[in-house]
Motif scaffolding. Structure first.
Motif, PDB file in Angstrom:
ATOM      1  N   ILE A   1      -6.173 -10.491  -6.354  1.00  0.00           N
ATOM      2  CA  ILE A   1      -7.179  -9.817  -5.535  1.00  0.00           C
ATOM      3  C   ILE A   1      -8.194  -9.079  -6.416  1.00  0.00           C
ATOM      4  O   ILE A   1      -7.940  -8.859  -7.601  1.00  0.00           O
ATOM      5  CB  ILE A   1      -6.521  -8.868  -4.504  1.00  0.00           C
ATOM      6  N   PRO A   2      -9.346  -8.697  -5.862  1.00  0.00           N
ATOM      7  CA  PRO A   2     -10.368  -8.006  -6.670  1.00  0.00           C
ATOM      8  C   PRO A   2      -9.827  -6.750  -7.359  1.00  0.00           C
ATOM      9  O   PRO A   2      -8.936  -6.079  -6.841  1.00  0.00           O
ATOM     10  CB  PRO A   2     -11.437  -7.647  -5.632  1.00  0.00           C
ATOM     11  N   ALA A   3     -10.397  -6.468  -8.500  1.00  0.00           N
ATOM     12  CA  ALA A   3      -9.953  -5.338  -9.326  1.00  0.00           C
ATOM     13  C   ALA A   3      -9.996  -4.018  -8.581  1.00  0.00           C
ATOM     14  O   ALA A   3      -9.173  -3.135  -8.817  1.00  0.00           O
ATOM     15  CB  ALA A   3     -10.795  -5.265 -10.595  1.00  0.00           C
ATOM     16  N   THR A   4     -10.930  -3.856  -7.642  1.00  0.00           N
ATOM     17  CA  THR A   4     -11.031  -2.600  -6.903  1.00  0.00           C
ATOM     18  C   THR A   4      -9.769  -2.345  -6.083  1.00  0.00           C
ATOM     19  O   THR A   4      -9.377  -1.203  -5.882  1.00  0.00           O
ATOM     20  CB  THR A   4     -12.254  -2.608  -5.969  1.00  0.00           C
ATOM     21  N   CYS A   5      -9.139  -3.397  -5.611  1.00  0.00           N
ATOM     22  CA  CYS A   5      -7.886  -3.252  -4.854  1.00  0.00           C
ATOM     23  C   CYS A   5      -6.679  -3.184  -5.781  1.00  0.00           C
ATOM     24  O   CYS A   5      -5.726  -2.479  -5.509  1.00  0.00           O
ATOM     25  CB  CYS A   5      -7.690  -4.424  -3.899  1.00  0.00           C
ATOM     26  N   ARG A   6      -6.731  -3.931  -6.856  1.00  0.00           N
ATOM     27  CA  ARG A   6      -5.605  -3.991  -7.795  1.00  0.00           C
ATOM     28  C   ARG A   6      -5.241  -2.640  -8.371  1.00  0.00           C
ATOM     29  O   ARG A   6      -4.086  -2.372  -8.671  1.00  0.00           O
ATOM     30  CB  ARG A   6      -5.945  -4.934  -8.953  1.00  0.00           C
ATOM     31  N   ALA A   7      -6.217  -1.770  -8.504  1.00  0.00           N
ATOM     32  CA  ALA A   7      -5.983  -0.465  -9.110  1.00  0.00           C
ATOM     33  C   ALA A   7      -5.220   0.472  -8.180  1.00  0.00           C
ATOM     34  O   ALA A   7      -4.644   1.458  -8.616  1.00  0.00           O
ATOM     35  CB  ALA A   7      -7.316   0.170  -9.502  1.00  0.00           C
ATOM     36  N   ASP A   8      -5.210   0.160  -6.897  1.00  0.00           N
ATOM     37  CA  ASP A   8      -4.572   1.041  -5.916  1.00  0.00           C
ATOM     38  C   ASP A   8      -3.060   0.869  -5.869  1.00  0.00           C
ATOM     39  O   ASP A   8      -2.528  -0.191  -6.196  1.00  0.00           O
ATOM     40  CB  ASP A   8      -5.134   0.768  -4.522  1.00  0.00           C
ATOM     41  N   ASN A   9      -2.387   1.916  -5.423  1.00  0.00           N
ATOM     42  CA  ASN A   9      -0.953   1.859  -5.149  1.00  0.00           C
ATOM     43  C   ASN A   9      -0.815   1.248  -3.759  1.00  0.00           C
ATOM     44  O   ASN A   9      -1.181   1.874  -2.762  1.00  0.00           O
ATOM     45  CB  ASN A   9      -0.355   3.268  -5.194  1.00  0.00           C
ATOM     46  N   CYS A  10      -0.302   0.030  -3.672  1.00  0.00           N
ATOM     47  CA  CYS A  10      -0.220  -0.683  -2.389  1.00  0.00           C
ATOM     48  C   CYS A  10       0.590   0.088  -1.358  1.00  0.00           C
ATOM     49  O   CYS A  10       0.311   0.013  -0.168  1.00  0.00           O
ATOM     50  CB  CYS A  10       0.363  -2.073  -2.601  1.00  0.00           C
ATOM     51  N   ARG A  11       1.572   0.808  -1.802  1.00  0.00           N
ATOM     52  CA  ARG A  11       2.424   1.561  -0.870  1.00  0.00           C
ATOM     53  C   ARG A  11       1.633   2.595  -0.080  1.00  0.00           C
ATOM     54  O   ARG A  11       1.914   2.850   1.081  1.00  0.00           O
ATOM     55  CB  ARG A  11       3.549   2.226  -1.657  1.00  0.00           C
ATOM     56  N   THR A  12       0.603   3.182  -0.703  1.00  0.00           N
ATOM     57  CA  THR A  12      -0.199   4.199  -0.036  1.00  0.00           C
ATOM     58  C   THR A  12      -1.528   3.653   0.497  1.00  0.00           C
ATOM     59  O   THR A  12      -2.303   4.406   1.079  1.00  0.00           O
ATOM     60  CB  THR A  12      -0.467   5.387  -0.984  1.00  0.00           C
ATOM     61  N   CYS A  13      -1.763   2.375   0.327  1.00  0.00           N
ATOM     62  CA  CYS A  13      -3.002   1.746   0.777  1.00  0.00           C
ATOM     63  C   CYS A  13      -3.057   1.711   2.303  1.00  0.00           C
ATOM     64  O   CYS A  13      -2.046   1.524   2.979  1.00  0.00           O
ATOM     65  CB  CYS A  13      -3.086   0.328   0.218  1.00  0.00           C
ATOM     66  N   VAL A  14      -4.244   1.849   2.849  1.00  0.00           N
ATOM     67  CA  VAL A  14      -4.458   1.838   4.294  1.00  0.00           C
ATOM     68  C   VAL A  14      -3.947   0.538   4.927  1.00  0.00           C
ATOM     69  O   VAL A  14      -3.473   0.536   6.059  1.00  0.00           O
ATOM     70  CB  VAL A  14      -5.950   2.101   4.627  1.00  0.00           C
ATOM     71  N   VAL A  15      -4.006  -0.558   4.205  1.00  0.00           N
ATOM     72  CA  VAL A  15      -3.567  -1.846   4.754  1.00  0.00           C
ATOM     73  C   VAL A  15      -2.057  -1.843   4.972  1.00  0.00           C
ATOM     74  O   VAL A  15      -1.575  -2.149   6.065  1.00  0.00           O
ATOM     75  CB  VAL A  15      -3.985  -3.012   3.828  1.00  0.00           C
TER      76      VAL A  15
END
Length: 152
Positions: A112-126
């Motif tokens: 996925i794009p780098a802007t999403c990759r940097a996020d912690n998926c567990r706390t991501c809005v998705v």
């Protein structure tokens, strides 16, 4: 099940006992990519109230809706992450989640794009929206209301 405070952490054995499921079942949900666990610095899995709610939702999707883990994974892939994250058109162009992936975005993190990759998926809005279950129930309902494709 009574709701536990969000900041209370339980170990995997406590969760299994509370939900009356096997520890291995919880680990399988994690391996299959439908559950993202929090880990302590020593690698021990810990769970909060949202996790218990999500595991309960997974159990209901299996028992009440007749989905298997692949079905749940594909259902999660239908969630419009690009809308919730307000992705730009350029990000959408380069994102497999936008182009009909069969897995949720957090499973495809390297793609996925780098802007999403940097996020912690567990706390991501998705992921947080997925764990609420209401969005999934609504998607199941919409999918079941669609007419069967004509067979030629």
């Amino acid at each position: 099940m009574t709701r536990m405070p969000e900041k209370t952490w339980l170990k995997i054995g406590q969760v299994a006992k509370r939900l009356n499921i096997a520890v291995e079942t919880i680990r399988m949900y994690e391996r299959e990519g439908i559950l993202i666990t929090e880990k302590t610095p020593t690698g021990q899995r810990v769970f909060n109230g949202s996790d218990l709610h999500w595991i309960g939702c997974i159990r209901r999707l299996i028992k009440e809706q007749g989905l298997n883990l692949e079905g749940i994974r594909r259902l999660l892939a239908l969630m419009p992450c690009w809308e919730w994250r307000h992705c730009t058109q350029a990000e959408r162009e380069n994102c497999p989640a936008f182009h009909g992936a069969m897995r949720p975005c957090w499973i495809m993190k390297p793609e996925i794009p780098a802007t999403c990759r940097a996020d912690n998926c567990r706390t991501c809005v998705v992921y947080q929206n997925a764990c609420q279950c209401d969005n999934l129930k609504e998607m199941i309902y919409r999918l079941r209301q669609q007419p069967e494709p004509a067979v030629s």
